[in-house]
Design a protein around this motif. Structure first.
Motif, PDB file in Angstrom:
ATOM      1  N   GLY A  27      36.193  37.192  27.129  1.00  0.00           N
ATOM      2  CA  GLY A  27      37.436  37.127  27.883  1.00  0.00           C
ATOM      3  C   GLY A  27      38.599  36.581  27.080  1.00  0.00           C
ATOM      4  N   LYS A  67      33.736  36.132  30.949  1.00  0.00           N
ATOM      5  CA  LYS A  67      34.659  35.100  31.413  1.00  0.00           C
ATOM      6  C   LYS A  67      34.269  33.753  30.832  1.00  0.00           C
ATOM      7  N   GLY A 132      43.210  33.943  35.523  1.00  0.00           N
ATOM      8  CA  GLY A 132      41.781  34.224  35.520  1.00  0.00           C
ATOM      9  C   GLY A 132      41.046  32.997  36.024  1.00  0.00           C
ATOM     10  N   SER A 133      40.286  33.134  37.077  1.00  0.00           N
ATOM     11  CA  SER A 133      39.609  32.004  37.697  1.00  0.00           C
ATOM     12  C   SER A 133      38.697  31.288  36.705  1.00  0.00           C
ATOM     13  N   SER A 135      39.497  29.784  33.988  1.00  0.00           N
ATOM     14  CA  SER A 135      39.987  29.777  32.611  1.00  0.00           C
ATOM     15  C   SER A 135      40.630  28.429  32.276  1.00  0.00           C
ATOM     16  N   ASP A 138      43.855  28.098  34.069  1.00  0.00           N
ATOM     17  CA  ASP A 138      43.643  27.831  35.490  1.00  0.00           C
ATOM     18  C   ASP A 138      43.405  26.336  35.703  1.00  0.00           C
ATOM     19  N   ARG A 152      44.020  32.845  42.036  1.00  0.00           N
ATOM     20  CA  ARG A 152      42.894  32.948  41.105  1.00  0.00           C
ATOM     21  C   ARG A 152      42.172  34.279  41.294  1.00  0.00           C
ATOM     22  N   ARG A 154      39.585  37.514  39.279  1.00  0.00           N
ATOM     23  CA  ARG A 154      38.410  37.672  38.428  1.00  0.00           C
ATOM     24  C   ARG A 154      38.815  38.185  37.044  1.00  0.00           C
ATOM     25  N   GLY A 155      39.205  37.273  36.168  1.00  0.00           N
ATOM     26  CA  GLY A 155      39.497  37.620  34.791  1.00  0.00           C
ATOM     27  C   GLY A 155      40.940  37.975  34.530  1.00  0.00           C
ATOM     28  N   ALA A 156      41.285  37.994  33.226  1.00  0.00           N
ATOM     29  CA  ALA A 156      42.660  38.258  32.809  1.00  0.00           C
ATOM     30  C   ALA A 156      43.164  39.641  33.211  1.00  0.00           C
ATOM     31  N   ALA A 159      44.459  39.494  36.658  1.00  0.00           N
ATOM     32  CA  ALA A 159      45.671  38.679  36.755  1.00  0.00           C
ATOM     33  C   ALA A 159      46.891  39.461  36.289  1.00  0.00           C
ATOM     34  N   GLY A 173      48.459  33.178  30.981  1.00  0.00           N
ATOM     35  CA  GLY A 173      47.340  33.541  30.115  1.00  0.00           C
ATOM     36  C   GLY A 173      47.586  33.200  28.669  1.00  0.00           C
TER      37      GLY A 173
END
Length: 251
Positions: A27, A67, A132-133, A135, A138, A152, A154-156, A159, A173
């Motif tokens: 990720g 992730k 991204g949740s 991260s 985050d 939040r 699931r991943g960049a 987002a 990010g």
């Protein structure tokens, strides 16, 4: 430079089953990227994993995740022996970190038409920030943001898509990833500067002990000083990341 010698008695702390299992997070493209079909991932974290395995005299198995949060949990649960992730207070339980080997900027992406021009303007009521949740950004924004809403996902990729689709006003990010998104298609821009510096370090399960942590920390310092980290970043075409400075000597 004298090569670090790892005491044979420490090898079982890193590779209790005879193989060093390295948790690799795809990720974060600065650390690792997916290789062609049938080929292992590549990147500075992969290079460090193989070099550390060579020092231990054991084979290396890459345990790959999409992730950061999943990569962290694998090491905490001892489903992997070493990992590569951002240092953050929220991740301290169950892990022992080295000093960072790479520094990465965390930045904001906005719509081209947005009135936002500075990072300081983001944290206001009515602004939604996609992340991204789990991260590093985050975790940081969860502590730092007071008025804006954190969304939040699931991943960049999710987002970034949320910003493109108008579901949020800002996406947070890794700066390099956001700049790539802005180049990929018109309509978005990266705000100047950064809202955080992400310190990427190596880590092991806390149960492996401080002697193992110290040996891994010494390895990281050697890899920075020897130029291996800088060479890996250049070889893999990575921009927007800096080799972290040497860690202060223990008092």
């Amino acid at each position: 430079m004298t090569q670090q010698q790892i005491a044979p008695a420490l090898v079982p702390a890193f590779a209790p089953d005879g193989t060093l299992r390295a948790s690799i997070n795809l990720g974060n493209p600065i650390l690792a990227q997916r290789g062609p079909a049938g080929v292992a991932p590549v990147g500075v974290s992969v290079d460090l994993a193989y070099e550390f395995g060579r020092r231990l005299g054991v084979p290396v198995e890459l345990v790959v995740f999409e992730k950061a949060a999943a990569s962290v949990e694998a090491v905490k649960a001892e489903k992997a022996d070493i990992g590569f992730f951002a240092v953050d207070p929220a991740r301290s339980e169950g892990l022992l970190f080295t000093a960072p080997y790479v520094l990465i900027e965390g930045s904001y992406l906005v719509d081209e038409s947005s009135a936002l021009t500075d990072n300081s303007e983001v944290d206001v009521k009515g602004t939604r920030i996609s992340v991204g949740s789990g991260s590093a950004y985050d975790l940081f924004l969860t502590r730092a943001i007071e008025d804006a809403e954190i969304v939040r996902l699931r991943g960049a990729p999710a987002a970034l898509a949320a910003l493109r689709e108008g579901e949020v006003e800002v996406a947070a990010g890794i700066r390099q990833l956001l700049e790539g998104e802005a180049r990929r298609a018109p309509g978005v821009r990266v705000l100047p500067g950064r809202f955080m510096v992400i310190q990427q370090a190596m880590g092991i399960p806390a149960a492996r002990g401080t002697a193992a942590q110290e040996a891994l920390a010494s390895f990281v310092e050697e890899m920075k000083a020897s130029g291996l980290v800088a060479d890996a970043l250049e070889r893999h075409g990575i921009e927007g990341a800096l080799v972290a400075p040497a860690a202060p000597l223990p008092v």
